[in-house]
Scaffold this motif. Structure first.
Motif, PDB file in Angstrom:
ATOM      1  N   GLN A  24      -7.379  31.939 -20.447  1.00  0.00           N
ATOM      2  CA  GLN A  24      -7.475  30.991 -19.296  1.00  0.00           C
ATOM      3  C   GLN A  24      -7.159  29.569 -19.811  1.00  0.00           C
ATOM      4  OE1 GLN A  24     -11.085  31.396 -16.885  1.00  0.00           O
ATOM      5  NE2 GLN A  24     -11.703  29.266 -17.295  1.00  0.00           N
ATOM      6  N   GLY A  25      -6.611  28.858 -18.848  1.00  0.00           N
ATOM      7  CA  GLY A  25      -6.169  27.354 -18.908  1.00  0.00           C
ATOM      8  C   GLY A  25      -7.169  26.373 -18.631  1.00  0.00           C
ATOM      9  N   GLY A  26      -6.769  25.155 -18.633  1.00  0.00           N
ATOM     10  CA  GLY A  26      -7.953  24.330 -18.283  1.00  0.00           C
ATOM     11  C   GLY A  26      -8.040  23.936 -16.960  1.00  0.00           C
ATOM     12  N   VAL A  27      -8.909  23.037 -16.514  1.00  0.00           N
ATOM     13  CA  VAL A  27      -9.162  22.851 -15.036  1.00  0.00           C
ATOM     14  C   VAL A  27      -8.154  22.337 -14.380  1.00  0.00           C
ATOM     15  CG1 VAL A  27     -10.855  21.693 -13.374  1.00  0.00           C
ATOM     16  CG2 VAL A  27     -11.621  22.878 -15.616  1.00  0.00           C
ATOM     17  N   GLU A  28      -7.543  22.712 -13.138  1.00  0.00           N
ATOM     18  CA  GLU A  28      -6.432  22.218 -12.296  1.00  0.00           C
ATOM     19  C   GLU A  28      -7.149  21.640 -11.266  1.00  0.00           C
ATOM     20  OE1 GLU A  28      -3.012  24.035 -12.462  1.00  0.00           O
ATOM     21  OE2 GLU A  28      -3.505  25.153 -13.982  1.00  0.00           O
ATOM     22  N   ALA A  29      -6.663  20.723 -10.662  1.00  0.00           N
ATOM     23  CA  ALA A  29      -7.052  20.336  -9.171  1.00  0.00           C
ATOM     24  C   ALA A  29      -5.721  21.010  -8.327  1.00  0.00           C
ATOM     25  CB  ALA A  29      -7.125  18.944  -9.078  1.00  0.00           C
ATOM     26  N   VAL A  30      -6.018  21.392  -7.244  1.00  0.00           N
ATOM     27  CA  VAL A  30      -5.172  22.350  -6.306  1.00  0.00           C
ATOM     28  C   VAL A  30      -5.506  21.857  -4.952  1.00  0.00           C
ATOM     29  CG1 VAL A  30      -4.162  24.478  -5.635  1.00  0.00           C
ATOM     30  CG2 VAL A  30      -4.829  23.829  -7.956  1.00  0.00           C
ATOM     31  N   ARG A  31      -4.373  21.610  -4.115  1.00  0.00           N
ATOM     32  CA  ARG A  31      -4.584  21.308  -2.494  1.00  0.00           C
ATOM     33  C   ARG A  31      -4.545  22.595  -1.800  1.00  0.00           C
ATOM     34  NH1 ARG A  31      -5.037  16.625  -0.003  1.00  0.00           N
ATOM     35  NH2 ARG A  31      -4.119  15.672  -1.752  1.00  0.00           N
ATOM     36  N   SER A  32      -5.424  23.115  -1.081  1.00  0.00           N
ATOM     37  CA  SER A  32      -5.294  24.172  -0.411  1.00  0.00           C
ATOM     38  C   SER A  32      -4.269  23.996   0.767  1.00  0.00           C
ATOM     39  CB  SER A  32      -6.664  24.469   0.390  1.00  0.00           C
ATOM     40  OG  SER A  32      -6.497  25.476   1.610  1.00  0.00           O
ATOM     41  N   GLN A  33      -3.422  25.223   0.851  1.00  0.00           N
ATOM     42  CA  GLN A  33      -2.313  25.103   1.952  1.00  0.00           C
ATOM     43  C   GLN A  33      -2.844  25.300   3.177  1.00  0.00           C
ATOM     44  OE1 GLN A  33       0.603  27.941   0.664  1.00  0.00           O
ATOM     45  NE2 GLN A  33       1.287  26.766  -0.856  1.00  0.00           N
ATOM     46  N   GLU A  34      -4.187  26.127   3.264  1.00  0.00           N
ATOM     47  CA  GLU A  34      -4.502  26.405   4.500  1.00  0.00           C
ATOM     48  C   GLU A  34      -5.533  24.989   5.230  1.00  0.00           C
ATOM     49  OE1 GLU A  34      -7.786  29.601   5.822  1.00  0.00           O
ATOM     50  OE2 GLU A  34      -6.068  30.408   4.658  1.00  0.00           O
ATOM     51  N   THR A  35      -6.481  24.482   4.243  1.00  0.00           N
ATOM     52  CA  THR A  35      -7.252  23.511   4.790  1.00  0.00           C
ATOM     53  C   THR A  35      -6.796  22.186   4.391  1.00  0.00           C
ATOM     54  OG1 THR A  35      -8.532  23.485   2.888  1.00  0.00           O
ATOM     55  CG2 THR A  35      -9.377  25.030   4.518  1.00  0.00           C
ATOM     56  N   GLY A  36      -6.007  21.879   3.368  1.00  0.00           N
ATOM     57  CA  GLY A  36      -5.557  20.589   2.878  1.00  0.00           C
ATOM     58  C   GLY A  36      -6.559  20.067   1.955  1.00  0.00           C
ATOM     59  N   ARG A  37      -7.451  20.588   1.751  1.00  0.00           N
ATOM     60  CA  ARG A  37      -8.518  19.990   0.643  1.00  0.00           C
ATOM     61  C   ARG A  37      -8.545  20.350  -0.502  1.00  0.00           C
ATOM     62  NH1 ARG A  37     -14.480  20.408   3.271  1.00  0.00           N
ATOM     63  NH2 ARG A  37     -14.580  19.337   1.095  1.00  0.00           N
ATOM     64  N   THR A  38      -8.740  19.602  -1.438  1.00  0.00           N
ATOM     65  CA  THR A  38      -8.683  19.764  -2.943  1.00  0.00           C
ATOM     66  C   THR A  38      -9.776  20.400  -3.740  1.00  0.00           C
ATOM     67  OG1 THR A  38      -7.305  17.717  -3.172  1.00  0.00           O
ATOM     68  CG2 THR A  38      -8.404  18.784  -5.309  1.00  0.00           C
ATOM     69  N   TYR A  39      -9.379  21.653  -4.318  1.00  0.00           N
ATOM     70  CA  TYR A  39     -10.577  22.273  -5.231  1.00  0.00           C
ATOM     71  C   TYR A  39      -9.863  22.405  -6.522  1.00  0.00           C
ATOM     72  CZ  TYR A  39      -7.076  26.428  -4.474  1.00  0.00           C
ATOM     73  OH  TYR A  39      -6.117  27.046  -4.661  1.00  0.00           O
ATOM     74  N   LEU A  40     -10.900  23.055  -7.329  1.00  0.00           N
ATOM     75  CA  LEU A  40     -10.614  23.017  -8.659  1.00  0.00           C
ATOM     76  C   LEU A  40     -10.357  24.437  -8.900  1.00  0.00           C
ATOM     77  CD1 LEU A  40     -13.261  20.311 -10.274  1.00  0.00           C
ATOM     78  CD2 LEU A  40     -10.852  19.997  -9.712  1.00  0.00           C
ATOM     79  N   THR A  41      -9.608  24.783 -10.025  1.00  0.00           N
ATOM     80  CA  THR A  41      -9.447  26.229 -10.512  1.00  0.00           C
ATOM     81  C   THR A  41      -8.821  26.269 -11.948  1.00  0.00           C
ATOM     82  OG1 THR A  41      -8.232  28.316  -9.778  1.00  0.00           O
ATOM     83  CG2 THR A  41      -6.882  26.236  -9.670  1.00  0.00           C
ATOM     84  N   ALA A  42      -8.713  27.448 -12.572  1.00  0.00           N
ATOM     85  CA  ALA A  42      -8.115  27.361 -13.794  1.00  0.00           C
ATOM     86  C   ALA A  42      -7.453  28.692 -13.535  1.00  0.00           C
ATOM     87  CB  ALA A  42      -9.419  27.592 -14.791  1.00  0.00           C
ATOM     88  N   ARG A  43      -6.179  28.627 -14.163  1.00  0.00           N
ATOM     89  CA  ARG A  43      -5.359  29.990 -14.436  1.00  0.00           C
ATOM     90  C   ARG A  43      -5.579  30.886 -15.302  1.00  0.00           C
ATOM     91  NH1 ARG A  43       0.968  27.182 -13.463  1.00  0.00           N
ATOM     92  NH2 ARG A  43       0.422  26.138 -11.644  1.00  0.00           N
ATOM     93  N   GLN A  44      -5.322  32.198 -15.181  1.00  0.00           N
ATOM     94  CA  GLN A  44      -5.824  33.146 -16.003  1.00  0.00           C
ATOM     95  C   GLN A  44      -4.604  34.071 -16.134  1.00  0.00           C
ATOM     96  OE1 GLN A  44      -9.300  35.252 -15.016  1.00  0.00           O
ATOM     97  NE2 GLN A  44     -10.592  33.680 -15.926  1.00  0.00           N
ATOM     98  N   ALA A  45      -4.473  34.675 -17.262  1.00  0.00           N
ATOM     99  CA  ALA A  45      -3.400  35.656 -17.643  1.00  0.00           C
ATOM    100  C   ALA A  45      -4.076  36.751 -18.502  1.00  0.00           C
ATOM    101  CB  ALA A  45      -2.023  35.060 -18.105  1.00  0.00           C
ATOM    102  N   LYS A  46      -3.350  37.857 -18.569  1.00  0.00           N
ATOM    103  CA  LYS A  46      -3.685  38.887 -19.638  1.00  0.00           C
ATOM    104  C   LYS A  46      -2.526  39.078 -20.404  1.00  0.00           C
ATOM    105  CE  LYS A  46      -6.497  41.224 -16.042  1.00  0.00           C
ATOM    106  NZ  LYS A  46      -6.016  40.339 -14.585  1.00  0.00           N
ATOM    107  N   VAL A  47      -2.969  39.131 -21.826  1.00  0.00           N
ATOM    108  CA  VAL A  47      -2.154  39.241 -22.620  1.00  0.00           C
ATOM    109  C   VAL A  47      -2.302  40.688 -23.519  1.00  0.00           C
ATOM    110  CG1 VAL A  47      -0.803  38.140 -24.812  1.00  0.00           C
ATOM    111  CG2 VAL A  47      -1.839  36.895 -22.834  1.00  0.00           C
TER     112      VAL A  47
END
Length: 114
Positions: A24-47
């Motif tokens: 998992q990467g660090g925390v990122e602020a992302v803007r929702s395409q549906e609501t336009g509001r900002t939320y926090l998330t963290a990207r994950q990947a499987k290795v």
């Protein structure tokens, strides 16, 4: 920098198992395409890895140099676990080491030079 936050067990066609670490990467602020509001998330990947289950378990919490990068892929369907909604995605997230990231950004493919 990414952190190992878990692991997942997979079965091969022959019935044997192998493991993949969940990073998992660090925390990122992302803007929702549906609501336009900002939320926090963290990207994950499987290795995929060659470790046994005990080693995978012991690696949780370990940090690695690199990042999780969004990569375009052929469209595929994905069911959102919480809602059951079926969506079509055209990307996935992959772990990229710092060295691979530098090479990807600075090396020109031979076909592009010729």
């Amino acid at each position: 920098m990414v952190t190992i936050v878990g692991y997942k067990t997979y079965s091969r066609e022959d019935g044997s198992e192998f493991y993949a670490l969940v990073v998992q990467g660090g925390v990122e602020a992302v803007r929702s395409q549906e609501t336009g509001r900002t939320y926090l998330t963290a990207r994950q990947a499987k290795v995929a890895c060659t470790f046994d289950e005990n080693t995978c378990e012991s690696l949780i919490g370990t940090s690695l140099e690199g990042k999780i990068k969004k990569v375009n892929v052929e469209p595929y369907e994905y069911m959102i676990p919480d809602t059951g909604e079926l969506v079509t995605l055209e990307h996935r997230y992959e772990f990229i080491s710092d060295v691979d990231d530098i090479i990807d950004d600075h090396v020109i493919a031979e076909e592009a030079v010729v």
